[in-house]
Design a protein around this motif. Structure first.
Motif, PDB file in Angstrom:
ATOM      1  N   CYS A  72      30.950  33.472  79.476  1.00  0.00           N
ATOM      2  CA  CYS A  72      31.198  32.658  80.673  1.00  0.00           C
ATOM      3  C   CYS A  72      31.709  31.284  80.251  1.00  0.00           C
ATOM      4  O   CYS A  72      31.276  30.722  79.240  1.00  0.00           O
ATOM      5  CB  CYS A  72      29.913  32.522  81.486  1.00  0.00           C
ATOM      6  SG  CYS A  72      30.074  31.484  82.962  1.00  0.00           S
ATOM      7  N   HIS A  73      32.664  30.726  81.022  1.00  0.00           N
ATOM      8  CA  HIS A  73      33.225  29.410  80.672  1.00  0.00           C
ATOM      9  C   HIS A  73      32.154  28.326  80.659  1.00  0.00           C
ATOM     10  O   HIS A  73      32.238  27.369  79.886  1.00  0.00           O
ATOM     11  CB  HIS A  73      34.333  29.027  81.669  1.00  0.00           C
ATOM     12  CG  HIS A  73      35.520  29.934  81.628  1.00  0.00           C
ATOM     13  ND1 HIS A  73      36.270  30.134  80.493  1.00  0.00           N
ATOM     14  CD2 HIS A  73      36.084  30.724  82.590  1.00  0.00           C
ATOM     15  CE1 HIS A  73      37.260  30.980  80.751  1.00  0.00           C
ATOM     16  NE2 HIS A  73      37.164  31.364  82.018  1.00  0.00           N
ATOM     17  N   TRP A  74      31.153  28.489  81.520  1.00  0.00           N
ATOM     18  CA  TRP A  74      30.130  27.449  81.634  1.00  0.00           C
ATOM     19  C   TRP A  74      28.950  27.711  80.694  1.00  0.00           C
ATOM     20  O   TRP A  74      28.067  26.871  80.579  1.00  0.00           O
ATOM     21  CB  TRP A  74      29.624  27.360  83.076  1.00  0.00           C
ATOM     22  CG  TRP A  74      30.737  27.124  84.046  1.00  0.00           C
ATOM     23  CD1 TRP A  74      31.302  28.029  84.876  1.00  0.00           C
ATOM     24  CD2 TRP A  74      31.439  25.899  84.268  1.00  0.00           C
ATOM     25  NE1 TRP A  74      32.310  27.461  85.612  1.00  0.00           N
ATOM     26  CE2 TRP A  74      32.420  26.146  85.265  1.00  0.00           C
ATOM     27  CE3 TRP A  74      31.349  24.604  83.731  1.00  0.00           C
ATOM     28  CZ2 TRP A  74      33.290  25.169  85.721  1.00  0.00           C
ATOM     29  CZ3 TRP A  74      32.214  23.632  84.190  1.00  0.00           C
ATOM     30  CH2 TRP A  74      33.172  23.907  85.173  1.00  0.00           C
TER      31      TRP A  74
ATOM     32  N   ASN B  28      24.973  26.620  80.662  1.00  0.00           N
ATOM     33  CA  ASN B  28      24.838  25.659  81.758  1.00  0.00           C
ATOM     34  C   ASN B  28      25.313  26.213  83.092  1.00  0.00           C
ATOM     35  O   ASN B  28      25.342  25.493  84.083  1.00  0.00           O
ATOM     36  CB  ASN B  28      25.623  24.384  81.434  1.00  0.00           C
ATOM     37  CG  ASN B  28      25.112  23.693  80.187  1.00  0.00           C
ATOM     38  OD1 ASN B  28      23.908  23.662  79.938  1.00  0.00           O
ATOM     39  ND2 ASN B  28      26.018  23.148  79.385  1.00  0.00           N
ATOM     40  N   CYS B  29      25.684  27.482  83.127  1.00  0.00           N
ATOM     41  CA  CYS B  29      26.168  28.095  84.370  1.00  0.00           C
ATOM     42  C   CYS B  29      25.026  28.177  85.373  1.00  0.00           C
ATOM     43  O   CYS B  29      23.935  28.658  85.065  1.00  0.00           O
ATOM     44  CB  CYS B  29      26.720  29.485  84.070  1.00  0.00           C
ATOM     45  SG  CYS B  29      27.270  30.375  85.539  1.00  0.00           S
TER      46      CYS B  29
ATOM     47  N   HIS C  46      25.975  34.698  78.840  1.00  0.00           N
ATOM     48  CA  HIS C  46      25.637  33.297  79.062  1.00  0.00           C
ATOM     49  C   HIS C  46      24.829  32.703  77.911  1.00  0.00           C
ATOM     50  O   HIS C  46      24.414  31.545  77.999  1.00  0.00           O
ATOM     51  CB  HIS C  46      24.857  33.133  80.372  1.00  0.00           C
ATOM     52  CG  HIS C  46      25.676  33.425  81.588  1.00  0.00           C
ATOM     53  ND1 HIS C  46      25.779  34.696  82.123  1.00  0.00           N
ATOM     54  CD2 HIS C  46      26.449  32.620  82.379  1.00  0.00           C
ATOM     55  CE1 HIS C  46      26.562  34.662  83.194  1.00  0.00           C
ATOM     56  NE2 HIS C  46      26.975  33.429  83.372  1.00  0.00           N
TER      57      HIS C  46
ATOM     58  N   GLN D   3      29.027  25.919  76.447  1.00  0.00           N
ATOM     59  CA  GLN D   3      30.004  25.678  77.508  1.00  0.00           C
ATOM     60  C   GLN D   3      31.350  25.329  76.903  1.00  0.00           C
ATOM     61  O   GLN D   3      31.467  24.490  76.010  1.00  0.00           O
ATOM     62  CB  GLN D   3      29.508  24.542  78.415  1.00  0.00           C
ATOM     63  CG  GLN D   3      30.451  24.192  79.548  1.00  0.00           C
ATOM     64  CD  GLN D   3      29.878  23.103  80.448  1.00  0.00           C
ATOM     65  OE1 GLN D   3      28.681  22.850  80.436  1.00  0.00           O
ATOM     66  NE2 GLN D   3      30.737  22.461  81.213  1.00  0.00           N
TER      67      GLN D   3
ATOM     68  N   ARG E 286      34.220  24.985  79.169  1.00  0.00           N
ATOM     69  CA  ARG E 286      35.023  24.435  80.256  1.00  0.00           C
ATOM     70  C   ARG E 286      34.327  23.229  80.838  1.00  0.00           C
ATOM     71  O   ARG E 286      33.108  23.231  81.010  1.00  0.00           O
ATOM     72  CB  ARG E 286      35.237  25.494  81.340  1.00  0.00           C
ATOM     73  CG  ARG E 286      36.153  25.077  82.472  1.00  0.00           C
ATOM     74  CD  ARG E 286      36.371  26.253  83.416  1.00  0.00           C
ATOM     75  NE  ARG E 286      37.213  25.878  84.549  1.00  0.00           N
ATOM     76  CZ  ARG E 286      37.580  26.728  85.502  1.00  0.00           C
ATOM     77  NH1 ARG E 286      37.184  27.996  85.448  1.00  0.00           N
ATOM     78  NH2 ARG E 286      38.347  26.328  86.501  1.00  0.00           N
ATOM     79  N   THR E 287      35.114  22.192  81.150  1.00  0.00           N
ATOM     80  CA  THR E 287      34.515  20.954  81.649  1.00  0.00           C
ATOM     81  C   THR E 287      34.916  20.635  83.075  1.00  0.00           C
ATOM     82  O   THR E 287      34.380  19.708  83.671  1.00  0.00           O
ATOM     83  CB  THR E 287      34.915  19.768  80.754  1.00  0.00           C
ATOM     84  OG1 THR E 287      36.359  19.683  80.697  1.00  0.00           O
ATOM     85  CG2 THR E 287      34.365  19.963  79.353  1.00  0.00           C
TER      86      THR E 287
END
Length: 594
Positions: A565-567, A570-571, A586, A590, A592-593
């Motif tokens: 996952c991009h996050w 922290n998703c 997950h 992370q 992606r910001t």
């Protein structure tokens, strides 16, 4: 007169949108059939899917066999007719030019939605008069109808209606008093039309004048009746402050949520509470519910000064039936109100809904005038524990056995265990290594488990070394980002390796000692003395590190080929969306910001 099939296929009305942006073409919706539904469902006649304040079946327009038009509300947020709120499931007469308010939000005007009803098949006056004898006719709105251009162009006999009685007259009655009309030329016809317009204008002015006089008398009576209550703003900011955001009405049995302190009707929030444990306004997690006595007193005073604002008895009865706010909800369920205890140990009850009673009663431990303290500071005064020479009470067997010590009435202070709330001598400052620990090294709160064994039922060690802390599987289920799918993956892996959760915890402690893993709190070591609450967070961190060290090839088949996952960890979606949690990995950082 019963309508034929051809008449049903023809539109008997149309809805003209009054919410269009200026400069755009107004929306016109034909009204067909016996019943015409407005809502969000796909099977209704007018679908409003993009507005979240519209109910699935919001309101119903129908035409009876005699041609009468009716409207009824079936929504949760309410429907307006000419600015007046309709009662739920009560049919009201629908007339040409009536404005139907589907959505009316003071705080979010962009969502407001309203239509003006245009009658394409005018009702026969005789059938309309007969319809007034029906049961539903008693609920017909008595609203002020303005004499605008649409009113002047109506073919039927318009009625100028005003509240208060005495102002309901038909223009046709005024015309009939002119006597029989003979055959005249065009000039006489125009003169007569002008006289009729002047008569209608005079009649309107007379009604408005009487209405103003009645309103002044009503205000004077209200101010006289409310002389014994504080002076309030009539219908301004005070009224808007006392409106529930869910039902858009004056509060009834107001409750407030903590920690956000937003207020709602008890019955309204009870319905919301069935589907979510978050605040309807700010989406903050609700940790406590309180009755707001201050707002309830303000509402009571406001309604005494403005009796016309009081809600109907049917609405109040319905709200009382919906209200499920019990006394147990008004108090915190745990002594430690912390997110770390969202999954507390099922076999541990020291964080119960109420503190345990003192064994032997207060007189066994406290002398007259002594002050109780629950924060771990020494308590001076007359105080009795098991090691006091004047102690009178039960002497429960404990493990480990208490150290040899006798309290001095003049010099020994006492502290209370934060698990069982029983007193013990304060020996924390003694340098003797033989004295068992009495406090947590992280929070400095006193506990008696290592001193002489905690007497709280179900306590499995409120204070112990970090490596000896007993933690159940239920309290670790939120260790991996509060993601239930990742926790199940870890359990499947342990089962495949023939390991238990306790075996995993022993490996985590071993990696902590070897320096392979570290906790965010650098004070955590395997030999640090800690309480259960302070030990739970670092224990979860070690479990997450253990899971991240497992090679992908050793994971179960369902978790091997998932993209990250991009996050990452922290998703937030992974916590409540099971499909998203299963589709992506997950246990990663992370990337992606934005």
């Amino acid at each position: 007169m019963i309508m034929s099939q051809e008449e049903l296929e023809e539109p008997w009305g149309q809805l003209i949108s009054t919410s269009n942006v200026a400069g755009t073409e107004e929306e016109r919706v034909p009204v067909l059939g016996h019943k015409f539904l407005i809502g969000r469902d796909k099977d209704v006649e007018l679908v409003v899917a993009e507005n979240r304040f519209v109910s699935s079946r919001h309101c119903l327009l129908e035409r009876d066999e005699k041609g009468g038009k009716w409207i009824s509300d079936s929504s949760s947020n309410g429907t307006l007719l000419n600015g007046a709120r309709l009662q739920r499931h009560k049919r009201v007469k629908l007339r040409d030019g009536n404005v139907i308010g589907v959505v009316f939000r003071r705080d979010k005007p962009d969502f407001n939605l309203s239509y003006r009803f245009q009658d394409l098949v005018p009702t026969d006056p005789s059938s309309e008069a007969g319809a007034g004898t029906e049961e539903e006719g008693d609920d017909t709105l008595d609203l002020t109808q303005s004499l605008d251009e649409d009113t002047e162009n109506r073919e039927d006999n318009d009625v100028v209606e005003r509240r208060g009685g005495g102002c309901k007259r038909r223009l046709t009655e005024e015309e009939s008093r002119s006597g029989p009309v003979a055959t005249v030329d065009v000039e006489k016809d125009s003169k007569k039309a002008g006289q009729q317009e002047e008569s209608a204008s005079d009649l309107t002015k007379e009604c408005l004048k009487k209405k103003d006089e009645e309103e002044e008398e009503e205000e004077a009576g209200s101010s006289k009746a409310g002389a014994d209550v504080p002076a309030l703003v009539k219908t301004g900011s005070i009224e808007q402050t006392l409106i529930c955001q869910i039902c858009q009405e004056i509060f009834h049995d107001c409750i407030s949520l903590q920690p956000c302190m937003h207020c709602y009707c008890g019955g309204c929030y009870s319905e919301w509470m069935k589907d979510s444990n978050k605040c309807p306004a700010c989406r903050c997690k609700v940790k406590r519910v309180n009755r707001n006595h201050l707002v309830n007193n303000l509402v009571e005073a406001f309604l005494r000064a403005n009796p016309g604002k009081k809600r109907s008895e049917e609405d109040l009865k319905e709200l009382n039936e919906k209200n499920k706010i019990t006394r147990d909800m008004l108090y915190p369920k745990r002594r430690y109100d912390d997110d770390d205890y969202s999954h507390s140990d099922t076999d541990n009850s020291e964080y119960g809904s109420s503190p345990p009673p003192f064994i032997g009663g207060p007189s066994s431990f406290f002398g007259s005038g002594s002050a109780s303290n629950f924060g771990g500071r020494p308590i001076p005064g007359q105080f009795h524990c098991r090691q006091c020479p004047t102690y009178v009470g039960p002497s429960p067997s404990s493990h480990p056995p208490p150290p040899t010590f006798t309290c001095s009435p003049s010099s020994t202070n006492h502290i209370l265990c934060q698990c069982c709330f029983l007193p013990m001598p304060d020996r924390r400052a003694e340098a003797d290594s033989n004295t068992p620990p009495q406090k947590c090294a992280l929070c400095n709160q006193p506990f008696c488990h290592m001193y002489w064994g905690c007497s709280q039922p179900g306590c499995n060690g409120c204070l112990s070394l970090f490596k000896d802390m007993e933690v159940s599987e239920a309290s670790l289920s939120s260790s991996i980002n509060e993601n239930p799918f990742e926790w199940n993956v870890l359990k499947d892996y342990l089962q495949g390796q023939s390991k238990t959760v306790k075996d995993m915890l022993r490996e985590c402690i071993s990696r902590l000692d070897s320096g392979q893993h570290h906790c965010s709190d650098l004070r955590i070591t395997s030999d640090v003395v800690t309480c259960r609450r302070c030990a739970l967070t670092p224990m979860k961190q070690l479990v997450y590190l253990y899971r991240s060290d497992i090679p992908t090839s050793d994971l179960p088949e369902s978790a091997r080929r998932r993209p990250d996952c991009h996050w990452g960890k922290n998703c937030r979606t992974q916590k409540h969306n099971a499909s998203h949690a299963a589709r992506y990995n997950h246990v990663c950082e992370q990337t992606r910001t934005s």
